[in-house]
Design an enzyme around this catalytic site. Sequence first.
Site, PDB file in Angstrom:
ATOM      1  N   ARG A 117     -50.100  61.315 -10.515  1.00 42.08           N
ATOM      2  CA  ARG A 117     -51.404  60.789 -10.105  1.00 42.08           C
ATOM      3  C   ARG A 117     -52.374  61.954 -10.067  1.00 42.08           C
ATOM      4  O   ARG A 117     -52.069  62.993  -9.473  1.00 42.08           O
ATOM      5  CB  ARG A 117     -51.294  60.146  -8.720  1.00 42.08           C
ATOM      6  N   TYR A 168     -62.022  61.511  -1.861  1.00 43.51           N
ATOM      7  CA  TYR A 168     -60.652  61.099  -1.498  1.00 43.51           C
ATOM      8  C   TYR A 168     -59.606  61.814  -2.356  1.00 43.51           C
ATOM      9  O   TYR A 168     -59.772  61.990  -3.548  1.00 43.51           O
ATOM     10  CB  TYR A 168     -60.460  59.581  -1.670  1.00 43.51           C
ATOM     11  N   ASP A 187     -56.105  56.801  -8.332  1.00 45.69           N
ATOM     12  CA  ASP A 187     -56.325  55.944  -7.160  1.00 45.69           C
ATOM     13  C   ASP A 187     -57.828  55.860  -6.859  1.00 45.69           C
ATOM     14  O   ASP A 187     -58.463  56.870  -6.552  1.00 45.69           O
ATOM     15  CB  ASP A 187     -55.575  56.544  -5.956  1.00 45.69           C
ATOM     16  N   HIS A 196     -58.973  54.072  -4.361  1.00 49.01           N
ATOM     17  CA  HIS A 196     -59.020  53.992  -2.888  1.00 49.01           C
ATOM     18  C   HIS A 196     -60.094  53.035  -2.370  1.00 49.01           C
ATOM     19  O   HIS A 196     -60.814  53.360  -1.418  1.00 49.01           O
ATOM     20  CB  HIS A 196     -59.185  55.390  -2.282  1.00 49.01           C
ATOM     21  N   GLU A 220     -55.349  52.358  -9.421  1.00 49.78           N
ATOM     22  CA  GLU A 220     -54.918  51.813  -8.119  1.00 49.78           C
ATOM     23  C   GLU A 220     -56.110  51.477  -7.236  1.00 49.78           C
ATOM     24  O   GLU A 220     -57.107  52.203  -7.230  1.00 49.78           O
ATOM     25  CB  GLU A 220     -54.035  52.882  -7.465  1.00 49.78           C
ATOM     26  N   GLU A 276     -51.092  48.661  -1.050  1.00 53.36           N
ATOM     27  CA  GLU A 276     -50.534  49.538  -0.012  1.00 53.36           C
ATOM     28  C   GLU A 276     -50.962  49.124   1.399  1.00 53.36           C
ATOM     29  O   GLU A 276     -50.290  49.467   2.360  1.00 53.36           O
ATOM     30  CB  GLU A 276     -50.884  51.011  -0.279  1.00 53.36           C
ATOM     31  N   ARG A 304     -47.995  47.031  -4.775  1.00 47.74           N
ATOM     32  CA  ARG A 304     -47.663  48.293  -4.100  1.00 47.74           C
ATOM     33  C   ARG A 304     -47.229  48.147  -2.641  1.00 47.74           C
ATOM     34  O   ARG A 304     -47.222  49.102  -1.881  1.00 47.74           O
ATOM     35  CB  ARG A 304     -48.879  49.231  -4.197  1.00 47.74           C
ATOM     36  N   GLU A 348     -44.093  55.715  -5.636  1.00 50.18           N
ATOM     37  CA  GLU A 348     -44.918  56.864  -5.248  1.00 50.18           C
ATOM     38  C   GLU A 348     -44.070  57.823  -4.409  1.00 50.18           C
ATOM     39  O   GLU A 348     -43.269  57.402  -3.586  1.00 50.18           O
ATOM     40  CB  GLU A 348     -46.120  56.382  -4.420  1.00 50.18           C
ATOM     41  N   TRP A 358     -63.302  54.383   3.327  1.00 52.00           N
ATOM     42  CA  TRP A 358     -62.695  55.690   3.092  1.00 52.00           C
ATOM     43  C   TRP A 358     -61.625  55.588   2.027  1.00 52.00           C
ATOM     44  O   TRP A 358     -60.888  54.665   1.920  1.00 52.00           O
ATOM     45  CB  TRP A 358     -62.073  56.268   4.381  1.00 52.00           C
TER      46      TRP A 358
HETATM   47  O1  EZ4 Z   1     -54.608  57.167   1.729  1.00 49.64           O
HETATM   48  O2  EZ4 Z   1     -51.350  56.572   3.019  1.00 49.64           O
HETATM   49  O3  EZ4 Z   1     -51.703  56.040  -2.623  1.00 49.64           O
HETATM   50  N1  EZ4 Z   1     -51.749  56.598  -1.604  1.00 49.64           N
HETATM   51  C1  EZ4 Z   1     -52.738  56.533  -0.704  1.00 49.64           C
HETATM   52  C2  EZ4 Z   1     -52.506  57.269   0.585  1.00 49.64           C
HETATM   53  C3  EZ4 Z   1     -53.308  56.659   1.726  1.00 49.64           C
HETATM   54  C4  EZ4 Z   1     -52.671  57.015   3.027  1.00 49.64           C
HETATM   55  C5  EZ4 Z   1     -53.439  56.412   4.196  1.00 49.64           C
HETATM   56  O4  EZ4 Z   1     -52.831  56.774   5.382  1.00 49.64           O
HETATM   57  O5  EZ4 Z   1     -53.740  55.915  -0.955  1.00 49.64           O
HETATM   58  O6  EZ4 Z   1     -52.799  58.622   0.417  1.00 49.64           O
HETATM   59 CO    CO Z   2     -53.422  54.617  -2.626  1.00 56.54          CO
END
Ligand code: EZ4
Ligand code: CO
Length: 402
Positions: free
Chosen positions: A147, A159, A210, A212, A236, A262, A283, A339, A402
Amino acid sequence: MKIQNARVIVTCPGRNFVTLKIETDQGVYGIGDATLNGRELSVVAYLEEHVLPCLIGMDPRRIEDIWQYLYRGAYWRRGPVTMSAVSAVDTALWDIKGKMAGMPLYQLLGGRSRESVMVYGHANGADIEETIDAVGSYIAMGYRAIRAQTGIPGIKDAYGVGRGTLFYEPADGTLPSNTVWDTHKYLTHVPKLFEKLRTTYGFDYHLLHDGHHRMTPIEAAQLGKALEPYRLFWLEDATPAENQEAFRLIRQHTTTPLAVGEIFNTIWDAKDLIQNQLIDYIRTTVVRAGGITHLRRIADLAALYQVRTGSHGATDLSPITMGAALHFDTWVPNFGIQEYMRHTEETDAVFPHDYRFEAGALLCGETPGHGVDIDENLAAKYPYKPAYLPVARLEDGTMWNW
Ligand code: EZ4
Ligand code: CO
């Protein structure tokens, strides 16, 4: 056979972990992970005040019935606090069943479907050059899937970047720290990273990214389209998934594979995404989505639609979740990838385990149960330390994801 005792252990060997230990009247015990990053003590209270008193005296072999008791019996269903607690109980009970049967968990699930579990690591850097180097170091460690995240010019604390490379850990201060976000700058920059990665390392490695939950559906569609020439393994968390329908718009515009889940708690969070084939990888993992019992249900639904698994495996999931997930991954027919963010040496010492990294994959061991234990004396040396995940705001101060 009866559950005689159940208690919660909180430890902070560099970061907080919440562990449930269930002891039986026959001397066999099992452990489960109940860690919810930044909200740890809410799960401790849920377990100690509302779940553990009900468990005492129950037959630990009745895993399914206990799952239904905790899920239906509470009347109030789902949610991260409830489901992390249910997950911890479920994981500990599967651990006990494995130990009683003298079998590793993957055997109880139906046996081995593959020789090893392909994992992806996290490469990040303050800028594109640093990320290119970080990806190179993961290739040198034997990873086949990586990643890649990079700092964005003009964005403070994007992030996935900073605070160390191998052990990246987002939770920090006693109050949430502030980060800034701007999707326009991000969308301009990220395709350059992947272009450079492919020209540097070629197409023999899987690359992942990712988002996020930062983009709107149409922004995610733009990014997916821009990244198509670089053939990502997945994009992701392209957009938040409370509205599962949102992924249809992304899907209509791009062939970049999509992964999400996640932060999902149950099969209901993923149902429409899976049945409408709006994603390629789901995920959810052991600690967040109801333990082995419920994860199996999600994976079986996903298999009907050729959606594969890609379990979350960040450092805020304890080695217990990693160990249990690896048994699941070793069995599950529609496995995609796992992961793998490395835990620190301090964490690994508190949670002795028999899984190991080899040639870009993790291998679960043959110890009965999920193969992860807790050293309670060592755990007691690391008392709980409050730590929050950061928050993100747009440049004008608007609260963002975030
Ligand atoms: O930000 O688990 O794919 N992994 C992620 C992680 C999340 C954290 C949050 O606590 O997005 O790094
Ligand atoms: Co993630």
